[in-house]
Design a protein around this motif. Sequence first.
Motif, PDB file in Angstrom:
ATOM      1  N   MET A 120     -92.066   5.127 -97.590  1.00 55.32           N
ATOM      2  CA  MET A 120     -92.454   6.139 -98.559  1.00 55.32           C
ATOM      3  C   MET A 120     -91.948   7.514 -98.145  1.00 55.32           C
ATOM      4  N   GLU A 121     -91.856   7.763 -96.853  1.00 45.90           N
ATOM      5  CA  GLU A 121     -91.274   9.025 -96.390  1.00 45.90           C
ATOM      6  C   GLU A 121     -89.816   9.115 -96.820  1.00 45.90           C
ATOM      7  N   TRP A 122     -89.073   8.025 -96.651  1.00 48.98           N
ATOM      8  CA  TRP A 122     -87.663   8.014 -97.061  1.00 48.98           C
ATOM      9  C   TRP A 122     -87.521   8.260 -98.555  1.00 48.98           C
ATOM     10  N   VAL A 123     -88.368   7.622 -99.353  1.00 50.25           N
ATOM     11  CA  VAL A 123     -88.328   7.809-100.813  1.00 50.25           C
ATOM     12  C   VAL A 123     -88.617   9.266-101.164  1.00 50.25           C
ATOM     13  N   ALA A 124     -89.619   9.846-100.505  1.00 50.23           N
ATOM     14  CA  ALA A 124     -89.994  11.234-100.794  1.00 50.23           C
ATOM     15  C   ALA A 124     -88.854  12.195-100.459  1.00 50.23           C
ATOM     16  N   ILE A 125     -88.210  11.996 -99.296  1.00 45.02           N
ATOM     17  CA  ILE A 125     -87.113  12.880 -98.890  1.00 45.02           C
ATOM     18  C   ILE A 125     -85.911  12.712 -99.820  1.00 45.02           C
ATOM     19  N   ALA A 126     -85.618  11.459-100.205  1.00 48.77           N
ATOM     20  CA  ALA A 126     -84.507  11.204-101.132  1.00 48.77           C
ATOM     21  C   ALA A 126     -84.772  11.860-102.481  1.00 48.77           C
ATOM     22  N   ASN A 127     -86.017  11.791-102.947  1.00 49.32           N
ATOM     23  CA  ASN A 127     -86.375  12.415-104.218  1.00 49.32           C
ATOM     24  C   ASN A 127     -86.206  13.932-104.164  1.00 49.32           C
ATOM     25  N   GLN A 128     -86.548  14.546-103.020  1.00 47.39           N
ATOM     26  CA  GLN A 128     -86.423  15.992-102.874  1.00 47.39           C
ATOM     27  C   GLN A 128     -84.976  16.454-102.916  1.00 47.39           C
ATOM     28  N   LYS A 129     -84.041  15.553-102.603  1.00 50.11           N
ATOM     29  CA  LYS A 129     -82.625  15.911-102.577  1.00 50.11           C
ATOM     30  C   LYS A 129     -81.932  15.672-103.911  1.00 50.11           C
ATOM     31  N   MET A 130     -82.662  15.204-104.901  1.00 48.20           N
ATOM     32  CA  MET A 130     -82.063  14.942-106.206  1.00 48.20           C
ATOM     33  C   MET A 130     -81.574  16.244-106.845  1.00 48.20           C
ATOM     34  N   VAL A 131     -80.412  16.159-107.469  1.00 48.54           N
ATOM     35  CA  VAL A 131     -79.803  17.318-108.131  1.00 48.54           C
ATOM     36  C   VAL A 131     -79.554  16.975-109.589  1.00 48.54           C
ATOM     37  N   LEU A 132     -79.980  17.841-110.484  1.00 47.63           N
ATOM     38  CA  LEU A 132     -79.771  17.622-111.912  1.00 47.63           C
ATOM     39  C   LEU A 132     -78.340  17.982-112.304  1.00 47.63           C
ATOM     40  N   PRO A 133     -77.852  17.457-113.423  1.00 45.07           N
ATOM     41  CA  PRO A 133     -76.504  17.797-113.901  1.00 45.07           C
ATOM     42  C   PRO A 133     -76.343  19.312-114.104  1.00 45.07           C
ATOM     43  N   TYR A 134     -75.097  19.750-114.138  1.00 42.88           N
ATOM     44  CA  TYR A 134     -74.784  21.183-114.211  1.00 42.88           C
ATOM     45  C   TYR A 134     -75.420  21.839-115.432  1.00 42.88           C
ATOM     46  N   PHE A 135     -75.410  21.139-116.575  1.00 41.18           N
ATOM     47  CA  PHE A 135     -75.915  21.757-117.803  1.00 41.18           C
ATOM     48  C   PHE A 135     -77.447  21.896-117.787  1.00 41.18           C
ATOM     49  N   LEU A 136     -78.103  21.332-116.767  1.00 34.81           N
ATOM     50  CA  LEU A 136     -79.552  21.463-116.630  1.00 34.81           C
ATOM     51  C   LEU A 136     -79.936  22.363-115.462  1.00 34.81           C
ATOM     52  N   GLN A 137     -79.003  23.236-115.067  1.00 36.29           N
ATOM     53  CA  GLN A 137     -79.266  24.106-113.912  1.00 36.29           C
ATOM     54  C   GLN A 137     -80.460  25.029-114.133  1.00 36.29           C
ATOM     55  N   ASP A 138     -80.598  25.550-115.350  1.00 39.95           N
ATOM     56  CA  ASP A 138     -81.743  26.427-115.634  1.00 39.95           C
ATOM     57  C   ASP A 138     -83.055  25.667-115.470  1.00 39.95           C
ATOM     58  N   LEU A 139     -83.069  24.423-115.957  1.00 41.99           N
ATOM     59  CA  LEU A 139     -84.257  23.599-115.808  1.00 41.99           C
ATOM     60  C   LEU A 139     -84.521  23.317-114.338  1.00 41.99           C
ATOM     61  N   GLU A 140     -83.479  23.056-113.570  1.00 40.21           N
ATOM     62  CA  GLU A 140     -83.637  22.760-112.153  1.00 40.21           C
ATOM     63  C   GLU A 140     -84.197  23.969-111.399  1.00 40.21           C
ATOM     64  N   ARG A 141     -83.729  25.164-111.743  1.00 44.07           N
ATOM     65  CA  ARG A 141     -84.253  26.375-111.096  1.00 44.07           C
ATOM     66  C   ARG A 141     -85.731  26.541-111.388  1.00 44.07           C
ATOM     67  N   TRP A 142     -86.132  26.261-112.644  1.00 44.78           N
ATOM     68  CA  TRP A 142     -87.543  26.373-113.010  1.00 44.78           C
ATOM     69  C   TRP A 142     -88.373  25.342-112.250  1.00 44.78           C
ATOM     70  N   ILE A 143     -87.843  24.111-112.149  1.00 47.00           N
ATOM     71  CA  ILE A 143     -88.555  23.050-111.428  1.00 47.00           C
ATOM     72  C   ILE A 143     -88.709  23.418-109.960  1.00 47.00           C
ATOM     73  N   ARG A 144     -87.616  23.943-109.362  1.00 51.13           N
ATOM     74  CA  ARG A 144     -87.671  24.354-107.962  1.00 51.13           C
ATOM     75  C   ARG A 144     -88.724  25.442-107.753  1.00 51.13           C
ATOM     76  N   MET A 145     -88.797  26.374-108.685  1.00 48.57           N
ATOM     77  CA  MET A 145     -89.764  27.455-108.576  1.00 48.57           C
ATOM     78  C   MET A 145     -91.185  26.897-108.612  1.00 48.57           C
ATOM     79  N   LYS A 146     -91.441  25.958-109.545  1.00 47.21           N
ATOM     80  CA  LYS A 146     -92.768  25.359-109.639  1.00 47.21           C
ATOM     81  C   LYS A 146     -93.088  24.537-108.403  1.00 47.21           C
ATOM     82  N   GLU A 147     -92.070  23.833-107.873  1.00 39.97           N
ATOM     83  CA  GLU A 147     -92.277  23.048-106.658  1.00 39.97           C
ATOM     84  C   GLU A 147     -92.653  23.949-105.486  1.00 39.97           C
TER      85      GLU A 147
END
Length: 303
Positions: A120-147
């Motif tokens: 489960m530690e490996w799954v959690a770390i792998a999930n944290q490294k996920m990157v959204l597609p370029y056209f969703l960068q604004d969404l990714e920044r918002w998600i990172r901020m909330k995280e």
Amino acid sequence: MNFIQKDKAENTPYIQIVLLLAYALIGFVVSSVIAIAVLVGMYGMEMLANPLLLTSGENEYLPGLRLLLIANSVGLFLFPPLLLSFTEKRSPYALYHFEPLQLRLFAMVFGIVLVSMPFMEWVAIANQKMVLPYFLQDLERWIRMKEDENMRTTLILLKMASVKDLLINLFMIALLPAVAEELMFRGAVQRIFGRFFSNIHVAIWLSAILFSAIHVQFYGFVPRMLLGAAFGYLYFWSGSLWYAIVAHGLNNAYAVLAAWYMQQKNIPLSEDSVSTPQFTWYAYVVSFVLTIAAFRYFKKQAK
């Protein structure tokens, strides 16, 4: 236990899901209003003007933050399934199947939680490294901020200066969510989905997805979904909600006790310490194999 058997004395699953959603909304509003009223009594009207004071990290606001989180957990997750059982005129023990714990199955649940931790530690770390597609960068920044906001709040809660703080966190982070969320998502939601789809696997995984999504943490979505599915299968195979509650509580209690241990050893509690791998790659592989074997053995013994 048969999750998909239709009881003619009950409301239809359509009505039950609508009732559950309505009760969740009512519970959230009522618990929030009560919590806010108490917070104003504790800190004055400035709390309404600046609610971010609760997450400022100052010790005087920590009791208020704890109060708000407990109130939301009770109102959003604990009351709705209890009110649904009242509506169906059946006790929660009968409706959600609280069959007595068996010591050997309890020990197996403890073993499952233990051997699955590296994987489960490996799954959690792998999930944290996920990157959204370029056209969703604004969404990714918002998600990172909330995280980042959620992580700051978590670190505030996990700072424990005394045994009293440890006990409060074990109740607030381990015991209460284990009971409330398992009643809601496995006891009520999974059961309703089982009646609706007549397929227990669909019910388990949809409930797990909803369980993870409701926490609004994209970079923790996959491990929480897998945990939700694991709790769902423990419930289904054993016929008792207690085993899902025990597994959930043990998983959360481990995080609290690990944070307590680190602070007792003067190890800084930070975002890096939470996301840093603690196991080697072969430990992840062994953990995965043992986890699958442990689940298969639990299923066999539960029958």
